[in-house]
Write a protein that holds these residues in place. Structure first.
Motif, PDB file in Angstrom:
ATOM      1  N   HIS A 166      -9.359  -8.248   4.804  1.00 45.43           N
ATOM      2  CA  HIS A 166      -8.825  -7.057   4.058  1.00 45.43           C
ATOM      3  C   HIS A 166      -9.870  -5.931   3.974  1.00 45.43           C
ATOM      4  CE1 HIS A 166      -5.829  -4.360   2.127  1.00 45.43           C
ATOM      5  NE2 HIS A 166      -6.972  -4.167   1.166  1.00 45.43           N
ATOM      6  N   SER A 173     -10.722   0.555  -4.402  1.00 46.81           N
ATOM      7  CA  SER A 173      -9.062   0.607  -4.379  1.00 46.81           C
ATOM      8  C   SER A 173      -8.572   0.076  -5.914  1.00 46.81           C
ATOM      9  CB  SER A 173      -8.581  -0.068  -3.258  1.00 46.81           C
ATOM     10  OG  SER A 173      -8.898  -1.443  -3.524  1.00 46.81           O
ATOM     11  N   HIS A 205     -10.282  -3.445  -5.403  1.00 49.09           N
ATOM     12  CA  HIS A 205     -11.890  -3.789  -5.221  1.00 49.09           C
ATOM     13  C   HIS A 205     -12.593  -2.406  -5.457  1.00 49.09           C
ATOM     14  CE1 HIS A 205      -9.770  -6.483  -2.470  1.00 49.09           C
ATOM     15  NE2 HIS A 205      -9.148  -5.282  -2.190  1.00 49.09           N
ATOM     16  N   ASP A 258      -3.771   1.155   1.678  1.00 51.19           N
ATOM     17  CA  ASP A 258      -3.514  -0.122   2.370  1.00 51.19           C
ATOM     18  C   ASP A 258      -2.440   0.119   3.429  1.00 51.19           C
ATOM     19  OD1 ASP A 258      -5.165  -1.416   0.933  1.00 51.19           O
ATOM     20  OD2 ASP A 258      -3.618  -2.542  -0.168  1.00 51.19           O
TER      21      ASP A 258
HETATM   22 ZN    ZN Z   1      -6.538  -2.353   0.097  1.00 54.88          ZN
END
Ligand code: ZN
Ligand code: KG4
Length: 506
Positions: A269, A294, A297, A460
């Motif tokens: 990801h 994000s 993370h 995302d």
């Molecule tokens: Zn993400």
């Protein structure tokens, strides 16, 4: 079992020489490997599993106008499982980014190796008679021509790539042309579902993915103007993320791939977020430092080329998005809250209150957001309801200022220390308006080429997963049947294998 690639070190030489001896009649000696390790032009990488065991290695030389594959070997128990192909595609991807062709020699009788190289676009251009003095066999000289814009995958794919992302609370599918153009990108956000719980409930997210997956894929195919039968390969995020959520995407992708014996592309990801940068700017110069911030993370990564990443720093506690979301919740704003807090902050005075900037004095490019969150909690507790309402915009602006200052400070410093040309940002928090303005201003003032993808590529999405897939390993049927989702897949890792059955012995 986790499979990752990293630079070869002298501590690997015992295992490397053993694999070499198991692979060739005339193996390189330990001294040859050691000598190669000291050469500037060398490219030496090992594929390792989680316990650190070496599964295979690739040695190349990077001459200024051509790169050479010198040695590629895989431990006997790990052959035909994508390890050699994975190491090779990293080398080829880097060669593409450097705009150089690649050459190699292969023993005429080694059909397995020749097939691997042909699959990667190599063609035989010459024959060196009696090159292998042990048996008198000929060497085939194979080259892979220079790729236009690095679309190395294009000729391996018989049709567009379908990419799937389900690592958290967005169900996403995208279709990319083999050369990398995004033909469609569809995201179904589950925000409305999780809002009533005030956070992502993993089990609820998994169920919602199951319910929406088919419709999202169908919509992505429709927008791209293609049918399932046109698809030439399938990619999916295999980690890191919520395990139940990841499994929905991985199983869906593997099933589609299996049903037509298509190649499967496992994607990390975070590699996807990093790929959003070259989706936004094809010509951004490498190397770059990219901040991925994000809800899950916050990492600072050195990106050497489209295949090679090194973690510079990361958050020691909360992610930046979590800090925004928790702040929004304390202020009674919407869900998840980052955007709402950002909008309110635009109307406030960022100097009204002083919040701590995490790890400001530390030289390490790490982040910490627990202090700023706690400070907000105590500030609000010290105020009456009236004051809280009256000062809400100033509080939001000051709080946002502290988070953004921490992110910018570390990103800029990391880019300066690494002496890169490009400074980039991705992840949902990159939607933050102050962060975008400030990174552009301070980055450019410091002489960096700055890349900030559009909002659709920051949060995302599956287009970025497809873009990363086109630079990662492709596993052919049945290699991928064992590929598993992994909640904690580290940066640089491609996939994990279900740990069933007996492990091959080296
Ligand atoms: Zn993400
Ligand atoms: O990348 P993303 O869509 O999902 C994860 O992988 O987590 O990021 C979502 C995060 C949430 O925490 C959300 O509040 C935050 O990005 N976010 C923002 C803004 N827009 C989204 N944070 C600050 N300012 C924004 N404008």
């Amino acid at each position: 079992m986790r499979v990752a690639a990293r630079r070869m070190e002298s501590g690997d030489l015992d295992q490397v020489t053993k694999i070499e001896a198991q692979s060739f009649d005339r193996p390189w000696t330990r001294e040859m490997f050691r000598d190669e390790l000291t050469q500037d032009l060398s490219w030496m990488e090992v594929a390792v599993e989680a316990g650190g065991r070496v599964l295979g290695f690739l040695i190349g030389r990077r001459y200024p106008d051509v790169w050479h594959v010198m040695d590629l070997a895989v431990s006997p128990g790990w052959r035909r499982r994508g390890v050699g192909g994975g190491l090779l595609s990293r080398f080829l991807g880097a060669a593409d980014d450097s705009l150089v062709p690649v050459v190699l020699e292969v023993r005429q009788g080694n059909e397995e190796a020749a097939a691997l190289y042909e699959g990667e676009g190599f063609v035989t251009v010459a024959r060196r008679r009696g090159y292998y003095t042990d048996t008198g066999e000929d060497a085939l000289v194979m080259t892979r021509p220079l790729r236009d814009g690095g679309a190395a995958r294009a000729q391996q794919l018989s049709g567009p790539l379908l990419a799937i992302e389900t690592s958290c609370d967005d169900t996403a599918a995208a279709v990319l042309a083999p050369a990398g153009d995004v033909l469609s990108s569809v995201v179904y956000s589950q925000d409305a579902i999780h809002e009533r719980y005030g956070g992502v409930v993993p089990e609820v997210a998994s169920r919602a993915h199951v319910e929406r997956m088919t419709a999202v894929i169908r919509e992505a195919l429709r927008e791209a103007g293609c049918l399932m039968g046109d698809v030439g390969g399938v990619a999916a995020t295999v980690g890191p993320g919520l395990i139940g959520a990841l499994l929905v995407g991985v199983q869906t992708a593997k099933t589609i791939a299996w049903s037509r014996r298509l190649p499967f592309f496992p994607v990390n990801h975070i590699h996807g977020h990093l790929a959003a940068v070259w989706l936004a700017d094809r010509h951004a110069p490498f190397p770059m430092v990219t901040l991925v911030a994000s809800g899950g993370h916050t990492v600072l990564v050195r990106v050497r080329d489209r295949t090679t990443y090194r973690l510079l720093g990361q958050t020691l506690d909360d992610a930046a998005g979590e800090a925004f979301d928790k702040g929004a919740r304390l202020l009674g704003l919407g869900y998840p809250g980052g955007r709402e807090l950002d909008e309110l902050a635009e109307k406030g005075d960022p100097t009204a209150f002083s919040f701590p900037i995490g790890l400001k004095r530390s030289a390490r490019p790490d982040f910490s957001f627990s202090g700023v969150k706690t400070a907000l909690y105590y500030l609000l507790r010290s105020m009456g309801a009236d004051e809280r309402t009256r000062r809400a915009a100033d509080i939001a602006a000051s709080y946002r200022e502290a988070i953004v200052a921490a992110l910018i400070g570390k990103a800029l410093r990391g880019a300066q220390q690494e002496k890169v040309r490009t400074l980039a940002m991705a992840g949902g928090v990159a939607a933050n308006s102050l962060l975008r303005r400030r990174l552009a201003e301070t980055g450019r003032a410091s002489g960096f080429h700055v890349v900030i993808p559009s909002l659709a590529y920051c949060t995302d999405n599956a287009a970025m997963i497809g873009a990363a897939a086109l630079r990662g390993p492709a596993l052919s049927y049945p290699q991928y049947l064992d590929v598993d989702a992994s909640a904690s897949l580290p940066l640089g890792s491609w996939w994990t294998e279900a740990s069933a059955g007996t492990e091959p012995q080296l």
